[in-house]
Write a protein that holds these residues in place. Structure first.
Motif, mmCIF file in Angstrom:
data_model
loop_
_atom_site.group_PDB
_atom_site.id
_atom_site.type_symbol
_atom_site.label_atom_id
_atom_site.label_comp_id
_atom_site.label_asym_id
_atom_site.label_seq_id
_atom_site.Cartn_x
_atom_site.Cartn_y
_atom_site.Cartn_z
ATOM 1 N N ILE A 240 0.808 -1.448 0.032
ATOM 2 C CA ILE A 240 0.101 0.121 -0.192
ATOM 3 C C ILE A 240 1.012 1.216 -0.146
ATOM 4 N N ALA A 241 0.466 2.316 -1.021
ATOM 5 C CA ALA A 241 1.042 2.916 -0.957
ATOM 6 C C ALA A 241 0.728 4.024 -0.410
ATOM 7 N N TYR A 242 -0.547 4.632 0.050
ATOM 8 C CA TYR A 242 -1.016 5.293 0.454
ATOM 9 C C TYR A 242 -2.514 4.933 0.878
ATOM 10 N N LEU A 243 -3.167 5.461 1.822
ATOM 11 C CA LEU A 243 -4.767 5.343 2.062
ATOM 12 C C LEU A 243 -5.301 6.911 2.539
ATOM 13 N N HIS A 244 -6.329 7.912 1.333
ATOM 14 C CA HIS A 244 -6.883 8.502 2.255
ATOM 15 C C HIS A 244 -8.415 8.608 2.177
ATOM 16 N N ALA A 245 -8.481 9.791 3.185
ATOM 17 C CA ALA A 245 -9.979 10.227 3.186
ATOM 18 C C ALA A 245 -10.551 11.053 3.258
ATOM 19 N N LEU A 254 -12.697 7.141 -0.357
ATOM 20 C CA LEU A 254 -11.471 7.071 -0.005
ATOM 21 C C LEU A 254 -11.052 7.051 -1.215
ATOM 22 N N THR A 255 -9.654 7.471 -1.096
ATOM 23 C CA THR A 255 -8.787 6.777 -2.363
ATOM 24 C C THR A 255 -6.736 6.677 -1.861
ATOM 25 N N TRP A 256 -6.791 5.674 -2.698
ATOM 26 C CA TRP A 256 -5.840 4.215 -2.320
ATOM 27 C C TRP A 256 -5.004 3.811 -3.837
ATOM 28 N N GLY A 257 -3.568 3.536 -2.995
ATOM 29 C CA GLY A 257 -3.102 3.351 -4.293
ATOM 30 C C GLY A 257 -2.022 2.283 -3.797
ATOM 31 N N THR A 258 -1.920 1.270 -4.219
ATOM 32 C CA THR A 258 -0.361 0.062 -4.177
ATOM 33 C C THR A 258 0.604 0.404 -5.419
ATOM 34 N N LEU A 259 1.977 0.174 -4.395
ATOM 35 C CA LEU A 259 2.889 0.043 -4.937
ATOM 36 C C LEU A 259 3.221 -1.525 -6.276
ATOM 37 N N SER A 260 2.687 -2.695 -5.568
ATOM 38 C CA SER A 260 2.713 -3.541 -6.344
ATOM 39 C C SER A 260 0.978 -4.426 -5.915
ATOM 40 N N VAL A 330 -7.695 5.798 8.815
ATOM 41 C CA VAL A 330 -7.974 6.897 8.913
ATOM 42 C C VAL A 330 -8.944 7.461 9.228
ATOM 43 N N GLU A 331 -9.177 8.938 9.750
ATOM 44 C CA GLU A 331 -10.345 9.820 10.757
ATOM 45 C C GLU A 331 -10.806 10.357 10.070
ATOM 46 N N VAL A 332 -11.865 10.527 9.537
ATOM 47 C CA VAL A 332 -12.342 12.455 9.083
ATOM 48 C C VAL A 332 -13.810 12.308 9.628
ATOM 49 N N VAL A 333 -13.704 13.400 10.089
ATOM 50 C CA VAL A 333 -15.192 14.343 10.245
ATOM 51 C C VAL A 333 -16.310 14.932 9.308
ATOM 52 N N VAL A 334 -17.418 13.597 9.871
ATOM 53 C CA VAL A 334 -18.249 13.926 8.852
ATOM 54 C C VAL A 334 -19.039 15.657 8.575
ATOM 55 N N GLY A 335 -19.734 16.379 8.016
ATOM 56 C CA GLY A 335 -20.668 17.536 7.966
ATOM 57 C C GLY A 335 -20.268 18.475 8.805
ATOM 58 N N GLY A 339 -12.014 18.101 9.504
ATOM 59 C CA GLY A 339 -11.585 17.264 10.176
ATOM 60 C C GLY A 339 -10.005 16.990 10.858
ATOM 61 N N THR A 340 -10.526 16.080 11.436
ATOM 62 C CA THR A 340 -9.271 16.092 11.724
ATOM 63 C C THR A 340 -7.851 15.421 10.648
ATOM 64 N N ASP A 341 -8.072 14.998 10.205
ATOM 65 C CA ASP A 341 -7.650 13.712 9.220
ATOM 66 C C ASP A 341 -6.908 14.961 7.916
ATOM 67 N N GLU A 342 -5.490 14.731 8.519
ATOM 68 C CA GLU A 342 -5.113 15.689 7.601
ATOM 69 C C GLU A 342 -4.890 15.863 6.154
ATOM 70 N N HIS A 343 -5.727 15.100 5.295
ATOM 71 C CA HIS A 343 -6.100 14.828 4.055
ATOM 72 C C HIS A 343 -7.571 15.411 3.986
ATOM 73 N N ASN A 344 -8.097 16.199 4.905
ATOM 74 C CA ASN A 344 -9.995 16.487 4.996
ATOM 75 C C ASN A 344 -9.682 17.741 4.207
ATOM 76 N N VAL A 345 -8.476 18.963 5.269
ATOM 77 C CA VAL A 345 -8.939 20.376 3.996
ATOM 78 C C VAL A 345 -7.261 20.633 3.538
#
Length: 418
Positions: A240-245, A254-260, A330-335, A339-345
């Motif tokens: 797994i290269a990344y998992l973002h929400a 949710l987006t994620w990627g794999t290296l192999s 990964v943690e997400v605040v909806v509504g 949010g607390t996830d660094e990728h939310n905003v």
């Protein structure tokens, strides 16, 4: 790298600015996502007896893992080791028994969630006259509490080193009962790898005192851990290269990627409400994998009309043979606006560490734009010469990632954006 917060979107588009990522990318023998490893135990884990650098087996293990190209992070609230060329964190507590580890393992994992735990415990219990069966029962309780925190954590359970005193026979008895416990739990689905530290040492030459190894003995322990970990890591089905929400109003992307991937049937998205431990598959969340491939792959899935609140997400990856593996959470605040996830905003320009690092031959580079911006992502060698342009032109706001294939590059390159 810290985000460049002093530039706004307009100035970023009109000024010629360079953001330098302070690292060197180098190729290694293999590539893995960073693993959080928690060494757990007593003074033998801490390494304060018989170890001239106060690192015990941990330095040998860390250098062997990173030397093979694995990206690892030793975690824990303790820090020991004179040398500074390895990650010194651990949870080795001198004089501790299994019941003390049992009573603290939950709080340790709450503070530092672990992918892998190295558990070597029981020496002090047997020294106080506790029965082998009684200590094994307490180890079972440790394993129960690890499972309650995360069923995805893999425990590398040691048959502990023996000793040069009257407790040698009961230590062998303890290790045999421990092996039986592990066999039963493995048959029931527990993620346990038994590591035979008992046979790793020569007890005439590798001991500092009756209980603790000397430098040679600790090095042999480190190699025995390394052999087990290396074999396990080489068998992982996907990298797994990344998992973002990201929460957008009441939708969660949710987006994620794999290296192999190896024999990857696919993924189920799992959600937990209020606590990052009680996960369940979300309806219609299956995303098919790519079987076996060395080409990096990208995936996404959207949960529509999620209820407001704090939620935790992870992926349940399923092999073609039915074996199951889990990703990080990964943690997400909806509504809410943020949010607390660094990728939310995305509120600033940022260029993240290439991932994984070290790598061979490819790595992912991720960056975030708070607004539509003109971007150049360029790779330079150590002499400052341009060797590759990974991105060029105007891009929309949000998170972006590009793949760097360094198969034709010499070792030693840096990345920057302008």
């Amino acid at each position: 790298m810290n985000p460049i917060s002093s530039l706004n979107c307009r100035s970023f588009r009109t000024l010629v600015t360079t953001i330098v990522l302070g690292l060197f990318i180098f190729c290694a023998g293999s590539a893995y996502s960073q693993l959080r490893i928690m060494p757990v135990g007593d003074s033998i884990t801490r390494g304060v007896h018989g170890s001239t650098d106060s690192a015990g087996y941990r330095r040998t293990l860390y250098l062997a893992l990173t030397g093979e190209g694995h990206s690892v992070n030793f975690i824990g609230g303790q820090t020991d080791g004179i040398q500074t060329d390895f990650d010194r964190n651990h949870e080795g507590h001198s004089g501790w028994s299994a019941n003390q580890v049992r009573d603290n393992i939950n709080s340790w994992l709450l503070a530092n969630p672990a992918d892998i735990i190295l558990l070597h415990i029981g020496t002090n219990d047997l020294s106080t006259g506790q029965t082998a069966a009684g200590v094994v029962a307490e180890v079972g309780q440790i394993l129960d509490r690890i499972d309650a925190r995360s069923t995805a954590t893999v425990v590398f359970l040691a048959r502990i080193i023996n000793r040069n005193d009257s407790f040698s026979a009961v230590t062998t008895q303890y290790n045999n009962l421990l092996q039986s416990l592990a066999n039963t739990r493995i048959a029931n689905g527990d993620l346990i790898v038994v590591v035979d530290q008992e046979t790793a040492l020569d007890y005439l030459t590798d001991m500092d005192d009756a209980l603790h190894p000397n430098n040679t003995g600790y090095a042999k322990m480190g190699q025995r851990w390394f052999t087990a970990l290396s074999g396990y890591l080489s068998s992982l089905p996907i990298q797994i290269a990344y998992l973002h929400a990201v929460a957008n109003s009441n939708d969660v992307l949710l987006t994620w990627g794999t290296l192999s991937e190896t024999n990857n049937y696919g993924f189920y998205v799992q959600q937990s409400v209020a606590t990052p431990s009680l996960f369940a598959d979300l309806p219609n969340s299956f995303v098919a994998g790519h079987g076996t491939t060395l080409v990096p792959q990208s995936y996404s899935w959207t949960q529509y009309n999620a209820a407001p609140g704090t939620f935790y997400y992870r992926l349940k990856q399923v092999d073609l043979d039915g074996a199951v593996h889990y990703t990080d959470v990964v943690e997400v605040v909806v509504g809410a606006l943020t949010g607390t996830d660094e990728h939310n905003v995305a509120r600033a320009f940022s260029l993240s560490q290439n991932y994984p690092n070290p790598f061979n031959p490819s790595t992912l580079i991720r960056y975030t734009l708070p607004g539509e911006s003109s971007v150049s992502l360029i790779v330079y060698d150590v002499l400052g010469q341009e060797v590759a342009v990974l991105a060029e032109g105007v891009q929309k706001a949000g998170e972006h990632h590009v793949q760097l294939d360094a198969s034709n590059m010499a070792s030693g390159a840096s990345t920057s954006t302008g």
